[in-house]
Design an enzyme around this catalytic site. Structure first.
Site, PDB file in Angstrom:
ATOM      1  N   ARG A  79       0.852  -1.193   0.000  1.00 49.13           N
ATOM      2  CA  ARG A  79       0.000   0.000   0.000  1.00 49.13           C
ATOM      3  C   ARG A  79       0.886   1.241   0.000  1.00 49.13           C
ATOM      4  O   ARG A  79       1.732   1.391   0.881  1.00 49.13           O
ATOM      5  CB  ARG A  79      -0.916  -0.010   1.230  1.00 49.13           C
ATOM      6  CG  ARG A  79      -1.712   1.262   1.391  1.00 49.13           C
ATOM      7  CD  ARG A  79      -2.645   1.276   2.605  1.00 49.13           C
ATOM      8  NE  ARG A  79      -3.273   2.576   2.684  1.00 49.13           N
ATOM      9  CZ  ARG A  79      -3.269   3.385   3.747  1.00 49.13           C
ATOM     10  NH1 ARG A  79      -2.701   2.994   4.883  1.00 49.13           N
ATOM     11  NH2 ARG A  79      -3.836   4.554   3.694  1.00 49.13           N
ATOM     12  N   HIS A 123      -3.038  11.048   0.897  1.00 48.51           N
ATOM     13  CA  HIS A 123      -2.465  10.777   2.218  1.00 48.51           C
ATOM     14  C   HIS A 123      -1.772  12.049   2.712  1.00 48.51           C
ATOM     15  O   HIS A 123      -0.590  12.071   2.993  1.00 48.51           O
ATOM     16  CB  HIS A 123      -1.509   9.589   2.146  1.00 48.51           C
ATOM     17  CG  HIS A 123      -1.236   8.928   3.464  1.00 48.51           C
ATOM     18  ND1 HIS A 123      -1.432   7.580   3.680  1.00 48.51           N
ATOM     19  CD2 HIS A 123      -0.787   9.423   4.642  1.00 48.51           C
ATOM     20  CE1 HIS A 123      -1.107   7.282   4.936  1.00 48.51           C
ATOM     21  NE2 HIS A 123      -0.699   8.387   5.536  1.00 48.51           N
ATOM     22  N   GLU A 168      -7.496   8.491   6.530  1.00 50.82           N
ATOM     23  CA  GLU A 168      -7.764   9.144   7.816  1.00 50.82           C
ATOM     24  C   GLU A 168      -8.285  10.577   7.686  1.00 50.82           C
ATOM     25  O   GLU A 168      -7.615  11.526   8.133  1.00 50.82           O
ATOM     26  CB  GLU A 168      -6.500   9.127   8.690  1.00 50.82           C
ATOM     27  CG  GLU A 168      -5.953   7.732   8.957  1.00 50.82           C
ATOM     28  CD  GLU A 168      -4.752   7.730   9.918  1.00 50.82           C
ATOM     29  OE1 GLU A 168      -4.306   8.801  10.330  1.00 50.82           O
ATOM     30  OE2 GLU A 168      -4.285   6.623  10.261  1.00 50.82           O
ATOM     31  N   ASN A 294      -7.414   1.879  10.044  1.00 46.34           N
ATOM     32  CA  ASN A 294      -6.108   2.074  10.667  1.00 46.34           C
ATOM     33  C   ASN A 294      -6.333   2.026  12.169  1.00 46.34           C
ATOM     34  O   ASN A 294      -7.067   2.846  12.718  1.00 46.34           O
ATOM     35  CB  ASN A 294      -5.513   3.427  10.281  1.00 46.34           C
ATOM     36  CG  ASN A 294      -5.128   3.486   8.804  1.00 46.34           C
ATOM     37  OD1 ASN A 294      -5.220   2.489   8.095  1.00 46.34           O
ATOM     38  ND2 ASN A 294      -4.701   4.652   8.360  1.00 46.34           N
ATOM     39  N   TYR A 296      -4.565   1.745  15.992  1.00 50.98           N
ATOM     40  CA  TYR A 296      -3.364   1.821  16.832  1.00 50.98           C
ATOM     41  C   TYR A 296      -3.656   1.612  18.304  1.00 50.98           C
ATOM     42  O   TYR A 296      -2.900   0.944  19.001  1.00 50.98           O
ATOM     43  CB  TYR A 296      -2.657   3.170  16.630  1.00 50.98           C
ATOM     44  CG  TYR A 296      -2.032   3.288  15.256  1.00 50.98           C
ATOM     45  CD1 TYR A 296      -0.773   2.755  15.008  1.00 50.98           C
ATOM     46  CD2 TYR A 296      -2.716   3.871  14.197  1.00 50.98           C
ATOM     47  CE1 TYR A 296      -0.205   2.821  13.743  1.00 50.98           C
ATOM     48  CE2 TYR A 296      -2.152   3.940  12.920  1.00 50.98           C
ATOM     49  CZ  TYR A 296      -0.899   3.415  12.705  1.00 50.98           C
ATOM     50  OH  TYR A 296      -0.340   3.466  11.455  1.00 50.98           O
ATOM     51  N   GLU A 354      -3.665  -0.146   8.191  1.00 48.89           N
ATOM     52  CA  GLU A 354      -2.494   0.208   9.011  1.00 48.89           C
ATOM     53  C   GLU A 354      -2.654  -0.370  10.402  1.00 48.89           C
ATOM     54  O   GLU A 354      -3.741  -0.297  10.986  1.00 48.89           O
ATOM     55  CB  GLU A 354      -2.345   1.730   9.195  1.00 48.89           C
ATOM     56  CG  GLU A 354      -1.850   2.482   8.003  1.00 48.89           C
ATOM     57  CD  GLU A 354      -1.707   3.981   8.279  1.00 48.89           C
ATOM     58  OE1 GLU A 354      -1.497   4.377   9.453  1.00 48.89           O
ATOM     59  OE2 GLU A 354      -1.819   4.750   7.310  1.00 48.89           O
TER      60      GLU A 354
END
Ligand code: JJW
Length: 451
Positions: A79, A123, A168, A294, A296, A354
């Site tokens: 990606r 991005h 995002e 994504n 985290y 991600e």
């Protein structure tokens, strides 16, 4: 301690991710226009240590070696993002063929070694010239993005089937226009809310354009999602948690899922959102082929209000294991969010676009980089994905953030997320032990889980 093997679906897509501004360098070469991140990082005081993406991982020159690395790792997919100002230095209009050729060659080289490209169109590196017109808060940006998406999907759509419109949007809108930690560094919440809407509308308008240029395309959008929990059972803390969930998650998930903007958030923002025009919400909720996630960490929300029950527990147990970003390591949050997306929102196929962690890395005397904390982070999150798949959540693939140590935005080069170590002076790449371990997981298509 028992050990068992967690087998993944046979066509599970194993990958790694990067983004243009974070790795490419060559910020003003071959006709590229200035981006908002060039401007921001060149402004003193904005990025830790004065770091910039001027050189970054020098990937613009070293891309052949980097693809060889991707091949050596045994990744099935890669990606990466396209830098809008390389393609359209003026934001719209005249195409810079050299910029397009760069990504075209990259795609060919990936396909040649059997690696599937996943392209992210945006991005965070907006052409500065479009920011000079007002950027994402101004509606004219939507046509510019649609034009850009048209040009790139026309050029690469014969070979690329996986398309991610935006990465995002919450971070683009709120960290860029409201908190000011990211480019363009504004601190105006109303701008952020308008930016948010125009980002989502840009996504919605681009989806049919990409499909028209590439009938085989799977098109999606990537969100940063973070489950929220209240710090205590108090009404005030639960309200705080609902608010943060609305801010980060529902303000994007709801309109994409066809539920419109969450009314509690619209009220709380106190913004009439008069920029929402008839038809916008239908455009935004155009069916997508997949949702990219994504993930985290989770968040623990507490109210500033002093509650009446002063002796109640004020903070839920927050694991003391944190990454170098000070983000709690909380794999179960990924399982929770996946279940919610599938069973509550009924989103289609899901990809983890991600997941990964920044830790301090040290190069050993033997030149090796041993990173057990990162390996463990990835392993425990993969186990949660396996668990989600077991209960019927269609997770089709996983991308480690990141392939390479790179420019971590406002933190500059001080946070290393790579499974490959980059020595930025020499640009030497070294596989960390997490990369070697990941190679084995991908090859065997299963995880050795210890329980
Ligand atoms: C900033 C919140 C106060 C990236 C942020 C919140 C308030 C200091 C990793 N994902 O590099 C950044 N990342 O480019 C995309 N995920 O501000 C890829 N989330 O801050 C990675 C979240 C993030 C953030 C960064």
């Amino acid at each position: 301690m028992s050990s068992n093997k967690l087998a993944f679906p046979k066509d599970f897509i194993w990958g790694a991710a990067t983004a243009s501004y974070q790795i490419e360098g060559a910020w003003d070469e071959d006709g590229k226009g200035e981006s908002i991140w060039d401007r921001f990082s060149h402004t003193p005081g904005k990025v830790e240590n004065g770091d910039t993406g001027d050189v970054a991982c020098d990937h613009y020159r070293r891309w052949r070696d980097d693809i060889a690395l991707v091949k050596e790792l045994g990744l099935r997919a890669y990606r990466f993002s396209v830098a809008w100002p390389r393609i359209l230095p003026d934001g719209r209009g005249e195409v810079n063929q050299t910029g397009l050729d760069f990504y075209s060659q990259l795609v060919d080289a990936l396909l040649e070694v059997g690696i599937e490209p996943f392209i992210t169109l945006y991005h965070w590196d907006l052409p500065q010239i479009l920011q000079d017109e007002g950027g994402w808060p101004v509606r004219g940006i939507v046509d510019a993005f649609t034009e850009y998406a048209d040009i790139v999907s026309r050029a690469l759509g014969d070979r690329v089937q996986k398309w991610i419109t935006l990465n995002e949007p919450w971070v683009s809108a709120f960290v860029g226009y409201s908190m000011g930690h990211h480019a363009p560094g504004h601190t105006n919440q109303d701008e952020a809310i308008a930016a948010s809407h125009h980002l989502l509308l840009s996504h919605g308008r681009a989806v049919p354009v990409i499909r028209a240029n590439c009938p085989e395309a799977d098109v999606g959008i990537t969100l940063n999602l973070s489950p929220q929990e209240p710090a205590s059972p108090s009404v005030a803390d639960r309200k705080a948690s609902t608010w943060v969930d609305g801010y980060i998650n529902r303000f994007y998930l709801d309109p994409l899922a066809g539920r419109g903007y969450p009314q509690d958030m619209v009220q709380s923002f106190g913004n009439p959102m008069e920029f929402v025009q008839p038809g916008d919400l239908d455009a935004i909720s155009v069916p997508i082929d997949f949702l990219g996630i994504n993930y985290y960490s989770r968040g623990i929300a507490r109210s500033d209000e002093v509650s009446e029950e002063e002796n109640e527990p004020r903070t839920v147990f927050r694991g003391d294991e944190v990454t170098e970003m000070d983000w709690e390591v909380y794999p179960k949050g990924l399982f929770n969010i996946l279940g919610r997306l599938h069973f509550d929102y009924s989103f289609p196929d899901l990809y983890i676009t991600e997941n990964g962690a920044a830790f301090v890395d040290e190069v050993g005397p033997d030149g090796q980089v041993d990173d057990p904390a990162r390996l463990s982070y990835i392993k425990r999150h993969l186990a949660m994905i396996h668990k989600a798949i077991q209960i019927g959540v269609p997770v089709l693939g996983y991308f480690v953030w990141s392939l390479l140590d790179n420019f971590e935005w406002a933190y500059g080069y001080s946070r290393r997320f790579g499974i490959v170590y980059v020595e930025f002076q020499s640009q030497q790449r070294t596989l960390k032990s997490s990369a070697k371990w990941y190679r084995k997981v991908m090859l065997e298509n299963e995880l050795e889980a210890t329980a």
